[in-house]
Design a protein around this motif. Structure first.
Motif, PDB file in Angstrom:
ATOM      1  N   GLY A   1       3.018  12.705   2.798  1.00 54.59           N
ATOM      2  CA  GLY A   1       4.356  12.810   1.952  1.00 54.59           C
ATOM      3  C   GLY A   1       5.554  13.383   2.309  1.00 54.59           C
ATOM      4  N   ASN A   2       6.326  13.661   1.553  1.00 52.59           N
ATOM      5  CA  ASN A   2       7.521  14.426   2.006  1.00 52.59           C
ATOM      6  C   ASN A   2       7.470  15.764   2.051  1.00 52.59           C
ATOM      7  N   PRO A   3       8.153  16.706   2.671  1.00 49.11           N
ATOM      8  CA  PRO A   3       7.987  18.161   2.456  1.00 49.11           C
ATOM      9  C   PRO A   3       8.406  18.416   1.155  1.00 49.11           C
ATOM     10  N   ASN A   4       7.788  19.627   0.751  1.00 50.07           N
ATOM     11  CA  ASN A   4       7.918  20.024  -0.570  1.00 50.07           C
ATOM     12  C   ASN A   4       7.672  19.191  -1.743  1.00 50.07           C
ATOM     13  N   CYS A   5       6.984  18.081  -1.766  1.00 50.76           N
ATOM     14  CA  CYS A   5       6.419  17.225  -2.638  1.00 50.76           C
ATOM     15  C   CYS A   5       5.250  17.758  -3.522  1.00 50.76           C
TER      16      CYS A   5
ATOM     17  N   LEU B   1      -3.649   8.924   1.004  1.00 54.69           N
ATOM     18  CA  LEU B   1      -2.995   9.113  -0.363  1.00 54.69           C
ATOM     19  C   LEU B   1      -1.622   9.867  -0.048  1.00 54.69           C
ATOM     20  N   ASN B   2      -0.659   9.056  -0.774  1.00 60.40           N
ATOM     21  CA  ASN B   2       0.706   9.448  -0.554  1.00 60.40           C
ATOM     22  C   ASN B   2       1.316  10.154  -1.718  1.00 60.40           C
ATOM     23  N   VAL B   3       1.323  11.432  -1.493  1.00 57.80           N
ATOM     24  CA  VAL B   3       1.834  12.372  -2.512  1.00 57.80           C
ATOM     25  C   VAL B   3       3.488  12.076  -2.735  1.00 57.80           C
ATOM     26  N   VAL B   4       4.015  11.688  -3.853  1.00 54.20           N
ATOM     27  CA  VAL B   4       5.442  11.469  -4.318  1.00 54.20           C
ATOM     28  C   VAL B   4       5.936  12.300  -5.376  1.00 54.20           C
ATOM     29  N   ASP B   5       6.966  12.915  -4.818  1.00 52.87           N
ATOM     30  CA  ASP B   5       7.910  13.662  -6.009  1.00 52.87           C
ATOM     31  C   ASP B   5       8.517  12.764  -6.906  1.00 52.87           C
ATOM     32  N   ALA B   6       7.816  12.757  -8.358  1.00 60.17           N
ATOM     33  CA  ALA B   6       8.450  11.604  -9.209  1.00 60.17           C
ATOM     34  C   ALA B   6       9.577  11.845  -9.404  1.00 60.17           C
TER      35      ALA B   6
ATOM     36  N   LEU C   1       1.651  10.311  -8.181  1.00 58.53           N
ATOM     37  CA  LEU C   1       3.078  10.506  -8.659  1.00 58.53           C
ATOM     38  C   LEU C   1       2.975  11.797  -9.067  1.00 58.53           C
ATOM     39  N   ASN C   2       3.118  13.143  -8.276  1.00 58.95           N
ATOM     40  CA  ASN C   2       3.363  14.338  -8.610  1.00 58.95           C
ATOM     41  C   ASN C   2       4.646  14.774  -9.271  1.00 58.95           C
ATOM     42  N   MET C   3       4.678  15.903 -10.018  1.00 58.83           N
ATOM     43  CA  MET C   3       5.824  16.720 -10.567  1.00 58.83           C
ATOM     44  C   MET C   3       5.874  15.727 -11.660  1.00 58.83           C
TER      45      MET C   3
END
Lengths: 53, 714
Positions: free
Chosen positions: B7-11, B82-87, B111-113
């Motif tokens: 995932g992106n940094p800070n997600c 497992l792709n963490v995405v800052d929603a 879909l986090n946050m």
């Protein structure tokens, strides 16, 4: 000319020749002798390149 | 089963990793690099291993983290990503998702946050998003563990199906299929690799061992599409990917109220249509004033003390060893005097780059690129050209090289030509020296020089745009602006230290070599006779300077041969202008009026750059004709502006102190002692400001750390 004169001329002369040789070589390659191989970019430039559309 | 967490940094990736693995985690090193990886097992199923990859924005090889993550995903056997995405920031995060989906590995999107999404009153239709991405999508709030059970069951019961999402147009897709037939059919990530080959990703091409003949065929496929769609292959992939993401977001989400962040509020002032540029020039003016004007006298005092003490010691030591007088002259006046004239400007450069780093690291400089875009566009350049110019404040060479990022050939050529006009760190000692000797009471001079360079860039741009080499529409400038942040103290000191290090290295190598040669020409006649200080006018340097000085008479500094020779030795490295003038000034009277010094500064700042920068320009232009024309333009323009400045100044300032000649060396100590109080006051002020700023940054980082701990403990 004393021995110390010859030693100083030898060291300085050799250093000058070697420095200029290196500088000419790097200049031909388009590099700076002090910041060679460090094509520095601000941190946000990478982000810019990534987001170019 | 092995799962890679990407995932992106800070997600919220690490928070999710801790949630999934509990306390059963171990930390190891990636082979060959220092980036940490975390490995753990799922707390509810010890057979599932989770590998936490570094935070990345894409699978392109722009940063070390991206290379590591990509190599791991391609080379290691991964069962699921497992792709963490800052929603709350779907557009940016889905860029990586679309790339992960091309790896032929099953993907589950977390879909986090979602709490932020709800707070913003946005709506994401998860089922629709899953259908569009062709993979499982689970809503979570990693911070409080909400949705984690659903995520675990989705992972555990995954069918293993892979997404077949295609982001590209028919032309690009056909080209990718053709490329697939040229590369190894047994590669599991054939589709991903074909896309990367289409983008001309050298690392992937090398790893595939493509033969030269196949490379030619692949190049013809890529070039055909580029010609057809009128854009380069990398840009085509990125833009079509973003188009697809925009379409997915449009179909699967709904925007609520638009909230303004702190960065938005700051941007309203700093990027204001009318106030933005004056604020920028205000910042730059203040930086140049603090770094150069206020420290000038201090530098010149140090210069005298340095040369006197080290030179005196070296002279008496060499004398005791029995060295000849001319050898003592070479070491004391030539080497120590020459290098010693430049070294005292190191503190000024360090402070200058410390302050510039604050603007850069905080995210402000990225905004300035946009502000400049508005002006640059008027004469046919885009904000992209500002980046090489900004780099050029350090050294023109990496600045000229950075112009490579500009796609438009006309924009690139013009940027290469204009970047050397920006005062680089080598030119700083030249005007710092004059400021410390002649302009101690004129605080506006240093900021003016910087602002003036931009005015010249703009005027030159307008003129050049009318020529066949540079005409054409500027390329569009689109960029995601980073949020404002407090600069990291470590980064600031690192920038400052690197600048000082570079300067010291240069003084010990190239400048050393040049001052030796200059000393030789200054102390020997054409018949190779060693001259006494009284005979300096018979030296090789004086004869060359005398032959050329008539050229500079209309510019106000042709009355003595020293400025002419300094302008020539400055071609080797601009810092040498200082050492040449100082070493000559010590044995003969070199006079400048404020006006002639101003004209001289303009000439040195705008005329052709040093030989190393000329080498970089030659390489980047790829044409000798263009290079010679550019050098002639730069030097011609420098001459013209210096001429106008001096001639008009002579008329307007004829009865003022600006036309009174002042000896370069005799005035040095006098001025320094006169303005000692002012110098010390300002020096204390700068160091006070410097310390206050340091403590402020440390304090803010500490507060940020406390906040972070609180969030984690919640």
């Amino acid at each position: 000319m004393t021995l110390i004169d010859i030693i100083i001329i030898g060291i300085v002369g050799l250093a000058v020749i070697l420095i200029f040789r290196q500088h000419i070589k790097q200049s031909k390659q388009g590099q700076c002798s002090c910041c060679a191989n460090k094509n520095k970019k601000p941190s946000w430039v990478d982000q810019f390149q990534k987001s170019k559309r | 089963m092995r799962i890679a967490l990407a995932g992106n940094p800070n997600c919220g990736k690490t928070t999710l990793f801790n949630e999934l693995t509990g306390t059963f985690q171990q930390v190891g090193n990636w082979p060959g690099v220092t980036v940490e990886k975390k490995v753990g097992t799922l707390k509810k199923n010890k057979n599932i291993e989770i590998v936490d990859l570094p935070g990345i924005y894409s699978l392109s090889p722009y940063s070390l983290e991206e290379v590591i993550a990509r190599d791991y995903l391609i080379e290691e056997k991964i069962d699921l990503i497992l792709n963490v995405v800052d929603a709350s920031n779907l557009e940016r995060n889905l860029f990586l998702t679309t790339q992960l989906l091309e790896l032929n590995i099953p993907v589950v999107v977390a879909l986090n946050m979602m709490d932020l999404v709800n707070a913003n009153q946005d709506v994401i239709y998860t089922k629709k998003l899953a259908a569009l991405l062709q993979c499982d999508v689970v809503e979570i709030i990693a911070r409080n563990g909400k949705g984690i059970d659903h995520l675990i069951s989705t992972i555990s019961n995954h069918s293993g199906l892979v997404s077949k999402l295609n982001c590209f147009s028919l032309e690009v897709t056909n080209a990718i299929y053709q490329i697939e037939s040229y590369i190894n059919h047994f590669q599991s990530q054939l589709h991903f690799q074909a896309i990367k080959v289409f983008e001309r990703d050298e690392k992937i091409m090398d790893s595939l061992n493509i033969s030269p003949s196949k490379r030619v065929s692949l190049e013809s496929i890529i070039s055909f599409v580029e010609k057809q769609l009128e854009d380069d292959s990398e840009t085509l992939i990125i833009s079509q990917r973003y188009d697809k993401i925009a379409q997915i977001i449009k179909e699967s989400s709904q925007k609520g109220k638009i909230h303004t962040t702190l960065s938005d509020k700051i941007d309203r002032i700093l990027t204001h249509k009318w106030f933005g540029l004056p604020i920028f020039f205000g910042f730059m003016g203040l930086i140049y004033f603090l770094a150069i004007t206020s420290l000038g006298n201090h530098g010149i005092e140090l210069m005298e003390k340095f040369s006197e003490s080290i030179g005196g010691w070296a002279g008496s030591y060499l004398e005791s060893l029995g060295a000849s007088s001319w050898i003592i002259g070479l070491v004391v006046d030539g080497i120590i005097g020459g290098i010693g004239a430049i070294l005292p400007f190191i503190p000024q450069l360090m402070i200058l780059f410390f302050l510039l780093s604050i603007l850069e690291d905080s995210g402000y400089m990225a905004r300035v690129a946009f502000l400049m875009d508005r002006i640059f566009r008027k004469f046919g350049l885009s904000g992209r050209s500002f980046i090489p110019m900004l780099i050029g404040t350090g050294c023109s060479i990496p600045g000229v090289m950075a112009a490579r990022t500009i796609e438009s050939e006309q924009d690139r050529r013009m940027t290469i030509l204009l970047t050397p006009f920006v005062p680089c760190s080598a030119k700083v000692p030249v005007f710092a020296m004059f400021i410390s000797i002649l302009f101690t009471r004129d605080a506006w001079v240093a900021p003016f020089i910087y602002i003036f360079s931009f005015i010249v860039i703009i005027i030159s741009g307008i003129l050049l745009k009318k020529t066949k080499w540079f005409s054409g529409e500027p390329s569009p400038f689109i960029m995601e602006l980073p949020a404002y942040k407090f600069p990291r103290l470590k980064t600031l000191f690192l920038h400052m230290w690197e600048k000082a290090k570079e300067f010291i290295i240069k003084a010990g190598t190239l400048i050393f070599a040049i001052v030796v040669v200059v000393w030789f020409f200054q102390n020997f006649s054409f018949s190779l006779k060693y001259l006494s200080p009284e005979e300096i006018d018979l030296s090789i340097l004086a004869q060359i300077g005398n032959a050329l000085r008539f050229i500079f008479i209309p510019l106000g500094f042709g009355n003595h041969w020293a400025p002419a020779t300094a302008a020539i030795t400055g071609m080797l490295a601009k810092e040498v202008v200082v050492s040449t003038l100082i070493t000559i000034g010590e044995v003969t009277t070199v006079e400048f009026s404020k006006l002639s010094a101003f004209s001289f500064i303009i000439f040195i700042m705008l005329s052709a750059p040093c030989v190393a920068a000329i080498g970089a320009m030659k390489k980047e232009f790829g044409s000798k004709k263009l290079l010679y024309s550019a050098l002639a333009f730069q030097t011609g323009l420098a001459y013209l502006i210096s001429f106008i400045t001096y001639q008009i100044g002579s008329i307007l300032l004829s009865s003022t102190s600006w036309v009174t000649p002042i000896s370069l060396i005799s005035n040095t100590l006098e001025e320094a002692s006169e303005s000692q109080l002012l110098s010390h006051d300002i020096t204390f002020f700068i160091f006070g400001l410097f310390l206050a700023l340091t403590f402020f940054i440390i304090f803010m980082n500490w507060v940020k750390g406390l906040k972070h701990q609180r969030v984690n403990s919640l």
